[in-house]
Each structure stands twice: as structure tokens, then as C-alpha cells.
Design a protein around this motif. Structure first.
Motif, PDB file in Angstrom:
ATOM      1  N   TYR A 164      35.913  29.500  51.298  1.00 48.14           N
ATOM      2  CA  TYR A 164      37.089  29.115  50.524  1.00 48.14           C
ATOM      3  C   TYR A 164      37.679  30.171  49.606  1.00 48.14           C
ATOM      4  CZ  TYR A 164      36.411  24.371  52.161  1.00 48.14           C
ATOM      5  OH  TYR A 164      36.298  23.273  52.969  1.00 48.14           O
ATOM      6  N   THR A 165      36.882  31.022  49.003  1.00 44.98           N
ATOM      7  CA  THR A 165      37.454  31.875  47.962  1.00 44.98           C
ATOM      8  C   THR A 165      37.447  33.374  48.262  1.00 44.98           C
ATOM      9  OG1 THR A 165      35.330  31.876  46.789  1.00 44.98           O
ATOM     10  CG2 THR A 165      36.955  30.225  46.103  1.00 44.98           C
TER      11      THR A 165
ATOM     12  N   LEU B 144      40.061  35.975  51.998  1.00 43.17           N
ATOM     13  CA  LEU B 144      40.997  37.007  51.554  1.00 43.17           C
ATOM     14  C   LEU B 144      40.921  38.268  52.422  1.00 43.17           C
ATOM     15  CD1 LEU B 144      40.605  36.705  47.685  1.00 43.17           C
ATOM     16  CD2 LEU B 144      42.450  35.806  49.115  1.00 43.17           C
TER      17      LEU B 144
ATOM     18  N   TYR C 251      43.726  38.886  54.980  1.00 38.50           N
ATOM     19  CA  TYR C 251      44.943  39.549  54.518  1.00 38.50           C
ATOM     20  C   TYR C 251      44.694  41.021  54.207  1.00 38.50           C
ATOM     21  CZ  TYR C 251      46.270  34.713  54.359  1.00 38.50           C
ATOM     22  OH  TYR C 251      46.511  33.414  54.725  1.00 38.50           O
TER      23      TYR C 251
ATOM     24  N   ALA D  71      51.426  37.909  52.200  1.00 42.55           N
ATOM     25  CA  ALA D  71      50.054  37.527  51.833  1.00 42.55           C
ATOM     26  C   ALA D  71      49.996  37.003  50.396  1.00 42.55           C
ATOM     27  CB  ALA D  71      49.117  38.722  51.996  1.00 42.55           C
ATOM     28  N   VAL D  72      50.862  37.514  49.527  1.00 38.13           N
ATOM     29  CA  VAL D  72      50.844  37.152  48.115  1.00 38.13           C
ATOM     30  C   VAL D  72      51.680  35.895  47.829  1.00 38.13           C
ATOM     31  CG1 VAL D  72      51.481  37.992  45.807  1.00 38.13           C
ATOM     32  CG2 VAL D  72      50.368  39.523  47.422  1.00 38.13           C
TER      33      VAL D  72
ATOM     34  N   PRO E   8      51.916  32.831  49.027  1.00 34.57           N
ATOM     35  CA  PRO E   8      51.259  31.536  48.841  1.00 34.57           C
ATOM     36  C   PRO E   8      50.499  31.408  47.525  1.00 34.57           C
ATOM     37  CG  PRO E   8      50.876  32.348  51.050  1.00 34.57           C
ATOM     38  CD  PRO E   8      51.510  33.462  50.275  1.00 34.57           C
ATOM     39  N   MET E   9      50.193  32.541  46.882  1.00 29.34           N
ATOM     40  CA  MET E   9      49.523  32.471  45.584  1.00 29.34           C
ATOM     41  C   MET E   9      50.478  31.937  44.523  1.00 29.34           C
ATOM     42  SD  MET E   9      47.282  35.928  45.580  1.00 29.34           S
ATOM     43  CE  MET E   9      46.359  36.398  47.025  1.00 29.34           C
ATOM     44  N   ALA E  10      51.769  32.211  44.706  1.00 24.20           N
ATOM     45  CA  ALA E  10      52.778  31.671  43.791  1.00 24.20           C
ATOM     46  C   ALA E  10      52.996  30.190  44.085  1.00 24.20           C
ATOM     47  CB  ALA E  10      54.086  32.441  43.938  1.00 24.20           C
ATOM     48  N   SER E  11      53.136  29.851  45.370  1.00 24.82           N
ATOM     49  CA  SER E  11      53.286  28.460  45.799  1.00 24.82           C
ATOM     50  C   SER E  11      53.038  28.396  47.299  1.00 24.82           C
ATOM     51  CB  SER E  11      54.695  27.942  45.499  1.00 24.82           C
ATOM     52  OG  SER E  11      54.904  26.691  46.126  1.00 24.82           O
ATOM     53  N   LYS E  12      52.170  27.485  47.696  1.00 22.43           N
ATOM     54  CA  LYS E  12      51.889  27.342  49.123  1.00 22.43           C
ATOM     55  C   LYS E  12      53.098  26.808  49.886  1.00 22.43           C
ATOM     56  CE  LYS E  12      46.947  27.229  48.876  1.00 22.43           C
ATOM     57  NZ  LYS E  12      45.708  26.547  49.176  1.00 22.43           N
TER      58      LYS E  12
END
Length: 192
Positions: free
Chosen positions: A116-117, A121, A124, A152-153, A155-159
Motif C-alpha cells: 500500500y505505501t 511508488l 512510478y 504520477a504526482v 493523484p496525490m493532489a486528488s485521485k
């Protein structure tokens, strides 16, 4: 190289299914949850092939091989994650019932970082490394790895931005469709 088109389209389809799944205020279980996850699993299969192809296009070598290995490890971790998601969806009557199933899986030692974490990563990291290597070799323009990094980045802001990221990835892959495999990187010969 149909995979270079199909993989981003499948990621985009996953993103759209995810948005549709969330229209009722929760995600999973249900058809949109399952279909979306199947789209992403299909994309991962294509990405494994793509990573191998990108490594060949870059002529092998340490950097390309490291990018390939990272991408492959990340793809396997993501495949495990998405498979678990599908199984949990099938085992759960509603969204609230999914929580205890996920908690039970994540309680297994090592699952959290591996599935999961941390390890996901690497998918990417590998992708950016491989496309950046091709840019360093001037086989693709500088903006290809830049777009791969942005997608790649996002989805970190919003999926919910996954469909936009998939469109950027498709654009980043356009120059790759014209790249031919490079000659293998020669290892330095010892004078002895």
C-alpha cells in the motif's frame, strides 16, 4: 506499440470508473468498483511489457535496468493491492463492511509498506526513470519524462485527477512510438 496507447487509456478508464463509483458519496463495492479495478489490472499487465520495451529502447545498462526492476516491483505491488480491493469488494455487502476486511489485510506484518505505501511508488519511479533515460539519450523530448512525472504526482493532489493524468501519460508516450531499440550498452573491458 499499441500498448503505449492502451495502457494510458485503461488507466483513464479506471479513473472515470472511480469518479462514477464515488457519485453516491462512497466508493465500493459494486460494478464500477470492480470494473474500474479490472481496467487498472489490465493496464498493469501492459505496463510490465512497456517497461521491458523501454529498457530495450534505452539500450539496457544500469539505469535502465534499475528503472525496469523498480517499475516491475511497483507493478506487482499494485497488482496485489488491486486484487485485494476486488476481493474485499466481493466479500462486502456495502462500503461500511469493506473497512474491517481492509483492516484485517493491513494488520498482516509487512503488507502495509509492501502493498500500500512504499513499494507501489516504485512503479512510478521506474516509469519516470526509464523515460528520463530515453530523454538523456535524446531519443524522446525533455517534456516526455516531465509529463510522466506530472501524471504520477497528480493523484496525490486528488485521485479524481487520474483521468487527466492518463491523458498526460498518453501524450508523453507519443514520442516513444517512434523510438527504435538502441544497441546494448557495452560494459567496460578489463585490460587483463
Amino acid at each position: 506499440m499499441r500498448s503505449l496507447v492502451a495502457a494510458p487509456l485503461l488507466v483513464g478508464a479506471y479513473g472515470v470508473a472511480r469518479v462514477i463509483d464515488g457519485l453516491d458519496g462512497s466508493r465500493g463495492p459494486g460494478p464500477a468498483w470492480t470494473v474500474g479495478h479490472l481496467f487498472f489490472l489490465a493496464a498493469l499487465v501492459l505496463f510490465v511489457w512497456i517497461f521491458g520495451r523501454l529498457r530495450t529502447m534505452a539500450g539496457g545498462g544500469v539505469t535502465a535496468t534499475a528503472g525496469y526492476a523498480a517499475g516491475l516491483a511497483g507493478a506487482l505491488a499494485l497488482a496485489a493491492q488491486f486484487t485485494i480491493d476486488i476481493v474485499v469488494g466481493f466479500l462486502s455487502a456495502d462500503h461500511d463492511a469493506m473497512g474491517p476486511h481492509f483492516d484485517a489485510v493491513k494488520a498482516i506484518p509487512g503488507v502495509e509498506p509492501v502493498v500500500y505505501t512504499v513499494v507501489p511508488l516504485l512503479f512510478y519511479v521506474g516509469m519516470v526513470t526509464l523515460v528520463a533515460r530515453l530523454a538523456v539519450l535524446r531519443r524522446v523530448p525533455w517534456w516526455s519524462p516531465a509529463l510522466v512525472l506530472v501524471q504520477a504526482v497528480l493523484p496525490m493532489a486528488s485521485k479524481d485527477l487520474i483521468p487527466l493524468g492518463a491523458a498526460l501519460l498518453l501524450l508523453a508516450f507519443v514520442p516513444l512510438m517512434r523510438v527504435r531499440p538502441a544497441r546494448p550498452v557495452a560494459l567496460a573491458r578489463s585490460p587483463f
